[in-house]
Write an enzyme that holds these catalytic residues in place. Structure first.
Site, short mmCIF file in Angstrom:
data_model
loop_
_atom_site.label_atom_id
_atom_site.label_comp_id
_atom_site.label_asym_id
_atom_site.label_seq_id
_atom_site.Cartn_x
_atom_site.Cartn_y
_atom_site.Cartn_z
N SER A 85 0.84 -1.20 0.00
CA SER A 85 0.00 0.00 0.00
C SER A 85 0.88 1.26 0.00
O SER A 85 1.69 1.43 -0.91
CB SER A 85 -0.94 -0.05 1.21
OG SER A 85 -2.03 0.82 1.04
N ASP A 173 -1.74 14.23 13.22
CA ASP A 173 -1.88 15.58 12.67
C ASP A 173 -1.21 15.70 11.31
O ASP A 173 -1.80 16.24 10.35
CB ASP A 173 -1.28 16.62 13.63
CG ASP A 173 -2.10 16.80 14.90
OD1 ASP A 173 -3.28 16.35 14.91
OD2 ASP A 173 -1.57 17.36 15.87
N HIS A 232 -7.39 -6.07 0.05
CA HIS A 232 -6.24 -5.17 0.13
C HIS A 232 -5.24 -5.64 1.18
O HIS A 232 -4.03 -5.46 1.03
CB HIS A 232 -6.72 -3.75 0.44
CG HIS A 232 -5.63 -2.73 0.46
ND1 HIS A 232 -4.82 -2.49 -0.63
CD2 HIS A 232 -5.20 -1.90 1.45
CE1 HIS A 232 -3.95 -1.53 -0.32
NE2 HIS A 232 -4.15 -1.17 0.93
#
Length: 252
Positions: A85, A173, A232
């Site tokens: 990925s 963040d 996946h």
């Protein structure tokens, strides 16, 4: 440098570098790495802003590839590289930008294209967990269940939870702000001429047939294989078949 987890000892075979995906860590790949280390040394990394590796304000693929290049250079020789990925994209950028560092490349269920799979809802779910009342992993799973139906993701995310310190081992963040870069793929000239395997889950739509011309343009020696009844998360859903496929490719 990135945090490393090493399995096995060096042999005559090239070392294998395993690069995890978004929200993962090198520890997630322990079972796969242990099996593959029977014939070679296997090094799993925590990517930047994940696991025990340093946090940075940037999370571009150029940055991630540079991190991987530093790891490989520290080992003293080119390595075989397996990336899943987001880690697969970082591995592709490494191979395209510094091809002399990569022997064989294995790209697990991802293509060198931009995706629309928004992951920000998963970040929001992790942020919603009140870590001050979490004393065990099950507490966080229960809170995540209020925002995520997928029990597999609930368990997966909490593998990146430091229960003792009551903090995520993920820079949420920066991952949130850099999500457009994570979903995209940089425009890098040239091609990687080394052997490349695109190994996908048969039930996944991440490596669609229409992506193959783009893949072959950047990776002319690309070969394709699918693992039946896998999506996946093919390495977690079908670990035996995944390990056998990787081992067969490395043994060619």
């Amino acid at each position: 440098m990135l945090n490393l987890i090493t399995h096995g000892t060096a042999t005559d075979e090239p070392d294998l570098l395993i690069v995890h995906g978004l929200f993962g860590s090198g520890r997630n790949w322990g079972a796969v790495a242990k099996r593959l280390s029977a014939t070679r040394r296997v090094v799993c990394v925590d990517q930047r802003n994940h696991g025990q590796s340093p946090w940075h304000d940037s999370h571009s693929y150029e940055d991630m590839a540079a991190d991987l290049a530093e790891v490989i250079k520290a080992q003293g020789a080119p390595m075989d590289v397996l990336g899943h990925s987001m880690g697969g994209k970082a591995a592709m950028v490494l191979a395209l930008s510094q091809p002399t560092l990569v022997n064989r490349l294995i790209v697990a269920d991802i293509a060198p294209v931009a995706y629309a799979h928004d992951q920000n809802q998963n970040i929001a779910a992790m942020r919603a967990v009140d870590l001050s009342v979490v004393t065990k992993r099950a507490d966080a799973i229960a809170q995540l269940a209020e925002h995520l139906e997928d029990t597999t993701l609930q368990t997966f995310f909490t593998q990146s939870l430091d229960v003792k310190e009551q903090r995520w081992r993920l820079n949420l963040d920066v991952l949130d702000s850099e999500m457009p870069k994570i979903l995209s793929f940089p425009d890098i000239p040239g091609a990687f001429e080394g052997p490349t395997l695109f190994l996908s889950g048969a039930d996944s739509d991440y490596v669609a047939t229409e992506y193959r011309p783009t893949i072959r343009e950047k990776f002319p020696k690309a070969r394709f294989a699918k693992i039946r009844d896998a999506g996946h998360w093919l390495h977690a859903e079908k670990p035996r078949e995944f390990i056998a496929s990787v081992q067969a490719w490395l043994d060619l």
